[in-house]
Scaffold this motif. Structure first.
Motif, short mmCIF file in Angstrom:
data_model
loop_
_atom_site.label_atom_id
_atom_site.label_comp_id
_atom_site.label_asym_id
_atom_site.label_seq_id
_atom_site.Cartn_x
_atom_site.Cartn_y
_atom_site.Cartn_z
N THR A 149 99.11 -25.53 91.80
CA THR A 149 98.46 -26.77 91.37
C THR A 149 97.73 -26.58 90.04
N ILE A 150 96.95 -25.52 89.91
CA ILE A 150 96.15 -25.32 88.70
C ILE A 150 97.03 -24.98 87.50
N GLN B 27 99.69 -26.23 86.62
CA GLN B 27 100.31 -27.42 86.05
C GLN B 27 99.40 -28.13 85.06
N LEU B 28 98.11 -27.80 85.05
CA LEU B 28 97.18 -28.48 84.14
C LEU B 28 97.39 -27.99 82.72
N VAL C 98 95.66 -24.60 81.02
CA VAL C 98 95.52 -23.45 81.93
C VAL C 98 96.67 -22.50 81.65
N TRP D 287 92.09 -19.90 80.71
CA TRP D 287 92.20 -21.26 80.18
C TRP D 287 91.81 -21.32 78.72
N ILE E 192 91.28 -27.76 77.60
CA ILE E 192 90.79 -28.13 78.93
C ILE E 192 89.38 -27.61 79.10
N GLN F 76 87.44 -29.86 84.69
CA GLN F 76 88.73 -30.45 85.05
C GLN F 76 89.45 -29.63 86.10
N TRP F 77 89.49 -28.31 85.93
CA TRP F 77 90.20 -27.54 86.96
C TRP F 77 89.33 -27.31 88.19
N ASN G 149 90.09 -30.45 90.00
CA ASN G 149 91.44 -30.40 90.53
C ASN G 149 91.49 -29.59 91.82
#
Length: 763
Positions: free
Chosen positions: A57-58, A60-61, A64, A80, A85, A89-90, A93
């Motif tokens: 999941t992370i 995909q930001l 990152v 990151w 970013i 935000q993460w 998430n």
């Protein structure tokens, strides 16, 4: 990303977008000023499926660069880009997918973790209490004949059991149910999904049998089995946390070691208490016996001794007279002293050690990737097996079909397979850290167990860093004072053991270290060159190094190292350095050879001293005049022959070969740990630690294989028994908890490491 942009939203983590805040749990990348590595704690990450979902999941930001999640240590490392970013935000998430993260070095995170553990204990207490009461009501129905109890009494006991099961469902089992719901909303399959299906199914079946008996579900209730396997599940989760803290707690102990407040001398000369985070370079601190040094610095008033065992693994106190260096994280033992701060925060050795250990706690060795690869397929296999159980029994007994499926779901979760490798690896990593050996990459433990060849560097590895220097020869036209000033200045910024020895020699004779230098350059395996501005002469091109680098002829006689100081094409001085072999080196080499390991020595020094040292230590293969590229080619040649090579060096000029070897170790506290390429860093000075280190790595992999074998056999036996209806739900819960506990207890054997257990006296 600007702070104002981050603060514009309703993100509860927006406060972390201020750089001074994210710096508290992040480190700047040395290769880029806007790339950061952050370490966070995720308490709700319990299994390989959880860590895999977090990573996917992370990653995909946008912004990152990399994510490493470890369910065994409950830590996530996020790399990151601050230009693309922000931390909020993460963090948000992670919240969205059901995982609340906390900065690992925050006091609130530690407090919250304590609260979570207490809440888990309360859930366990409630579940066990209700289970005992439900068993009291269930026991008569199992033992009495059909005519011994009136139907109304049987029904009353069912209602009472249902009431007592409600707290278990609404309180004790909520961590599993809520996490399963979050996983399903994210269209993911986590370890809590099968066990939650089992819990809900058993409760629904029992509720129907209580309030609407007579349907296909029958009139049999399973409240006793339900409360029992929830209790077993919580016992397993609780013991998992306790054992995990014991085996992987070295990092937290180190991170919490620094004091929160210190005494600083004010401008008026008074001692005032300030927060440790407000210490600056140049401050003078007052440190009492029993207190921890909050920064790197030197003693300016007083004499004491220090406990550096947390940082070096050496238990003996180290004397600290006036002028001696003290290390953040070490303890003041005997006397009050005043120290001047020289390094704070990221510049301290303590901070470097914490970063290494934090990175290691999220690394995944090759053997551990097996759990990640099979986690999702395994869970789908569990659900398929449950469906097989339903299909097999439905035509015979629908109620038994459903409960057989419940047994399948329970017996396999949480999966001991996901704990088998990380539990053992982290147990050893934590134990090594307490003994002064830091693991930068967990795969080094597996690699260390496979080695058949060890290649040693010489200077600073098999010999002491502190070398005896003699001024053997000087040019008559150059005065000793000018020569020593040039020597002290050109060696000032070098970390090589020879340069440090020469610098110390010059400074002890009151040489100046502040001559203006231009174009300073250090050549690996050669020496140092620079242009120096002196008062006596104009700008002089100076070289300091071996004969080849200096451009002089040298006969390869004598075991002493020769270093030449050149001014232009003129040799103005020649220095002789004598090296002392490290204590126990001969005994350690002898035992390594007796274990069937091929020991080799590669050094950039002259052939004569290298051969002489090899003869002293009993090493058959030794080569001198080896540049960094020569060492690299030698190791690569060994690897082409199928050898598994361990490279042991000082981490300074052996970077390429250390990176290329199967695994590597950097010796000594002089290594710049934040830039070390080695997989392991031995902080002490005892070369003999390699003997017990290799043995313990082999023991670690043996225990990992035992854990994997047990997990495979347990699931291979438990699932068929559950499908056949021979394994009731309560016994499935007991087997599940016992299986995970057995894996953790087996890993706990690795917390006992006697690094001095090898025979030092062996010749």
């Amino acid at each position: 990303m600007a702070a104002s942009q981050a603060l514009s939203g309703a993100n509860p983590w927006q406060g972390l977008d201020i750089q001074s805040e994210w710096e508290r749990f992040s480190q700047r990348d040395t290769s880029s000023s806007h790339v950061w590595t952050s370490h966070v704690w995720v308490d709700s990450m319990h299994c390989a499926a959880c860590s895999g979902r977090i990573e996917q999941t992370i990653k995909q930001l946008p912004g990152v660069l990399a994510v490493y999640a470890s369910a065994a240590s409950k830590r996530v490392r996020v790399v990151w880009d601050a230009q693309k970013i922000s931390p909020s935000q993460w963090f948000a998430n992670l919240d969205e997918i059901g995982y609340t993260a906390m900065p690992v070095n925050e006091y609130n995170a530690i407090t919250d973790r304590t609260v979570q553990q207490r809440k888990m204990l309360w859930r366990l207490v409630v579940a066990v209490f209700c289970m005992m009461q439900v068993m009291m009501y269930a026991y008569p129905t199992y033992t009495a004949d059909s005519n011994d109890m009136a139907p109304d009494m049987v029904q009353l006991m069912k209602w009472a059991s249902w009431v007592l099961t409600l707290p278990v469902m609404l309180f004790s089992a909520t961590p599993f149910l809520s996490q399963a719901w979050i996983s399903l909303k994210q269209r993911q399959l986590g370890m809590d999904v099968p066990v939650s299906l089992g819990i809900i199914t058993a409760f629904v079946m029992s509720t129907l049998a209580t309030f609407a008996p007579g349907g296909w579900w029958g009139d049999v209730v399973y409240y006793d089995s339900l409360t029992m396997f929830v209790s077993f599940l919580l016992i397993g989760r609780w013991l998992d946390v306790k054992l995990r803290n014991r085996t992987a707690g070295a990092l937290e102990n180190m991170m919490r070691r620094l004091p929160h407040a210190v005494l600083k001398k004010s401008e008026t000369g008074e001692w005032v208490q300030i927060a440790a985070s407000n210490i600056n370079v140049g401050d003078i601190l007052y440190v009492r016996p029993g207190e921890i040094f909050a920064a790197d610095g030197k003693v300016i008033v007083g004499n004491t001794s220090a406990d550096e065992s947390m940082l070096t693994g050496e238990s003996d106190p180290v004397m600290k007279p006036t002028g001696a260096q003290v290390i953040a994280g070490s303890g003041n033992l005997t006397s009050v002293i005043e120290m001047q701060v020289e390094q704070v925060g990221e510049g301290t050795q303590y901070h470097a050690l914490v970063n290494l250990m934090a990175s290691a706690s999220t690394e995944k060795p090759g053997i551990a990737l097996l759990a990640d690869k099979v986690a999702q397929p395994f869970l789908w296999g569990v659900l398929l097996a449950a469906l097989v159980a339903v299909g097999y029994w439905w035509s015979i007994d629908p109620a038994k079909a459903v409960m057989s499926a419940v047994a399948v779901l329970v017996v396999t979760c949480p999966c001991a397979l996901s704990l088998a490798t990380p539990a053992a690896m982290l147990a050893s990593a934590g134990t090594f850290a307490k003994g002064g050996v830091l693991i930068r990459r967990l795969h080094a433990i597996q690699a260390m167990s496979e080695i058949d060849t060890i290649v040693f560097d010489k200077t600073g590895t098999l010999t002491e860093n502190l070398q005896q220097v003699q001024l053997a020869e000087t040019h008559p036209d150059w005065g000793n004072t000018l020569i020593l000033d040039m020597l002290a200045s050109i060696t000032r910024d070098s970390l090589h053991p020879v340069a440090k020895a020469l610098h110390t020699y010059a400074v002890e004779q009151d040489a100046l270290t502040d001559l203006v230098m231009h174009d300073w350059q250090e050549v690996v395996g050669g020496g140092i060159s620079a242009t120096l501005d002196t008062q006596a002469k104009a700008a002089v091109a100076v070289k300091l190094g071996n004969a080849q680098f200096s451009g002089v002829m040298e006969s390869d006689i004598g075991a002493e190292r020769q270093v030449y100081l050149m001014a232009g094409n003129v040799m103005v001085a020649r220095f002789t350095l004598t090296e002392q072999v490290k204590p126990h080196a001969k005994a350690a080499i002898s035992q390594l050879i007796s274990q069937g390991l091929d020991i080799q020595l590669l050094s950039g020094d002259r052939i004569a001293p290298v051969k002489n040292l090899a003869l002293q230590l009993g090493i058959q293969s030794a080569s001198g005049l080896q540049k960094a590229e020569d060492k690299l080619q030698h190791v690569m040649l060994l690897q082409k022959q199928g050898r598994k090579v361990l490279m042991v060096g000082d981490g300074l000029n052996d970077g390429p070969v250390i990176a290329a070897a199967h695994t590597s170790i950097a010796m000594g506290t002089g290594v710049p740990l934040t830039q070390a390429q080695a997989d392991m860093v031995v902080l002490g000075n005892d070369i003999g630690v390699l003997v017990s280190l290799i043995s313990h790595c082999k023991k670690t992999i043996l225990i990992v294989k035992q854990n994997l074998l047990w997990a495979a056999l347990y699931n291979a036996a438990g699932v068929p028994l559950a499908i056949m209806g021979l394994l009731p739900a309560w016994l499935a819960g007991l087997g599940m908890a016992a299986s995970s506990l057995l894996v953790l207890l087996n890993a706990l054997r690795l917390t006992d490491w006697n690094k001095s257990g090898w025979q030092k006296g062996q010749a």
